[in-house]
Every structure is written in structure tokens, then in C-alpha cells.
Motif scaffolding. Structure first.
Motif, short mmCIF file in Angstrom:
data_model
loop_
_atom_site.label_atom_id
_atom_site.label_comp_id
_atom_site.label_asym_id
_atom_site.label_seq_id
_atom_site.Cartn_x
_atom_site.Cartn_y
_atom_site.Cartn_z
N ILE A 91 -30.53 -53.92 -43.44
CA ILE A 91 -29.41 -55.11 -43.80
C ILE A 91 -30.47 -56.10 -44.69
O ILE A 91 -31.51 -56.65 -44.09
N ASP A 92 -29.74 -56.67 -45.80
CA ASP A 92 -30.44 -57.57 -46.63
C ASP A 92 -29.54 -58.59 -47.01
O ASP A 92 -29.95 -59.37 -47.74
N ARG A 93 -28.47 -58.76 -46.44
CA ARG A 93 -27.22 -59.73 -47.08
C ARG A 93 -26.48 -59.92 -45.75
O ARG A 93 -25.89 -59.08 -45.36
N TRP A 94 -26.38 -61.24 -45.34
CA TRP A 94 -25.44 -61.59 -44.33
C TRP A 94 -24.50 -62.60 -44.94
O TRP A 94 -24.90 -63.70 -45.46
N VAL A 101 -13.19 -67.99 -43.89
CA VAL A 101 -13.62 -68.72 -45.12
C VAL A 101 -15.18 -68.59 -45.12
O VAL A 101 -15.82 -69.08 -44.49
N LEU A 102 -15.53 -68.03 -46.54
CA LEU A 102 -17.13 -67.92 -46.75
C LEU A 102 -17.78 -69.24 -46.43
O LEU A 102 -17.18 -70.08 -47.40
N VAL A 103 -18.74 -69.54 -45.86
CA VAL A 103 -19.33 -70.64 -45.99
C VAL A 103 -20.98 -70.72 -46.05
O VAL A 103 -21.56 -71.58 -46.48
N ARG A 104 -21.49 -69.41 -45.74
CA ARG A 104 -23.16 -69.29 -45.82
C ARG A 104 -23.35 -67.86 -46.38
O ARG A 104 -22.82 -66.93 -45.58
N VAL A 105 -24.12 -67.58 -47.30
CA VAL A 105 -24.46 -66.18 -47.47
C VAL A 105 -26.25 -66.39 -47.08
O VAL A 105 -27.02 -66.94 -47.83
N GLY A 106 -26.51 -65.50 -46.41
CA GLY A 106 -28.12 -65.25 -46.13
C GLY A 106 -28.75 -64.07 -46.97
O GLY A 106 -28.10 -62.96 -47.12
N TRP A 118 -30.85 -68.97 -47.75
CA TRP A 118 -29.37 -68.95 -47.40
C TRP A 118 -28.54 -69.79 -48.63
O TRP A 118 -29.11 -70.76 -48.94
N ASP A 119 -27.46 -69.46 -49.18
CA ASP A 119 -26.65 -70.01 -49.96
C ASP A 119 -25.68 -70.79 -49.30
O ASP A 119 -24.90 -69.93 -48.40
#
Length: 147
Positions: A91-94, A101-106, A118-119
Motif C-alpha cells: 500500500i502506498d496511498r491512503w 468526504v475526502l479530508v486527507r490523502v497519505g 499527507w495532503d
């Protein structure tokens, strides 16, 4: 006096007929299965006994290993997606969701299988800030505005 064989058969049949209408009330109420697994093509979905989806798995390249796993909350809304974007089985994206609702992308800059930056995402989908874990402890060490 012994009972003749014909009478024994008749009594057994009568008893079977009489008892066929009698059932344990706890057995007549079938409980739903604890989970329902549905597979269709590259997708596999798991539903709880309440009928709500709990997990969705996607095998994009057909190698038998999940490339994306989406977990749902008890409200049926997405709460976490774990994705292998380069198909190396790590896994390389969370993607983290709040109330669906999308709040954070790791993302990971290493191969250890844990996010290290994280974005943070605004409701409109724009990136508000980027956060970094420089020492690998899973905590934000620094943050900066998006570039």
C-alpha cells in the motif's frame, strides 16, 4: 404383549405427521448470516448482517492481490481507502474520509508501507496543506502550504 409390525409402522407415521407441525420457535426464526460476500469480476464486496457494505476490494490488474481496499463505517459511508498505485503489493496511498468526504490523502516516500506525508484536502477538493513525517514515527513533524 408385543405390538405387531404393521401397527408399529402406522404409529410411527402418525407420530411423524403430528410432530411435523411442531417446531422449536427459536429454530423457525432464521438469523441472517453474519456477512455476505459478493464477487463480480475484479470486485469483491463484503456486507454485514444489517445489509450495509463494510468493505470493497478491487483487483485492477487481475493478479489475485487487492490493489485497493475501501472500508466503510457503520453509516455506510467511506472512511478509509488503502491503495497500491504501482502494483508492487505494498500500500502506498491512503485516503481518509470524514462522513464520506475526502479530508486527507497519505503517501509514502519509502517502501515501508506507512504514510509519511499527507495532503490535507478542503471540501472543494483543493489541497489546503501538506504535512510530513520526517522521522518515521507516524506523527506530523512539519507542514507547509501546497505548491
Amino acid at each position: 404383549m408385543p405390538v405387531p409390525p404393521r401397527r408399529r409402522v402406522a404409529c410411527a407415521l402418525l407420530l411423524a405427521v403430528l410432530l411435523s407441525g411442531c417446531q422449536d420457535p427459536t429454530l423457525s426464526k432464521k438469523s441472517p448470516p453474519p456477512y455476505l460476500l459478493v464477487e463480480k469480476g475484479p470486485y469483491q464486496s463484503l456486507y454485514g448482517s444489517d445489509g450495509k457494505i463494510e468493505r470493497l476490494v478491487y483487483d485492477q490488474n487481475g493478479d489475485g492481490v487487492a490493489d485497493a481496499v475501501i472500508l466503510y463505517g457503520s453509516d455506510g459511508k467511506m472512511r478509509l481507502a488503502e491503495i497500491d498505485t504501482d502494483f508492487d503489493k505494498v500500500i502506498d496511498r491512503w485516503e481518509y474520509f470524514d462522513n464520506g468526504v475526502l479530508v486527507r490523502v497519505g503517501f509514502t516516500r519509502s517502501t515501508r508501507g506507512a504514510p509519511d506525508y499527507w495532503d490535507v484536502v478542503a471540501p472543494d477538493g483543493s489541497i489546503v496543506r501538506r504535512e510530513y513525517d520526517d522521522n518515521g514515527d507516524g506523527k506530523v513533524d512539519r507542514s507547509e502550504p501546497p505548491q
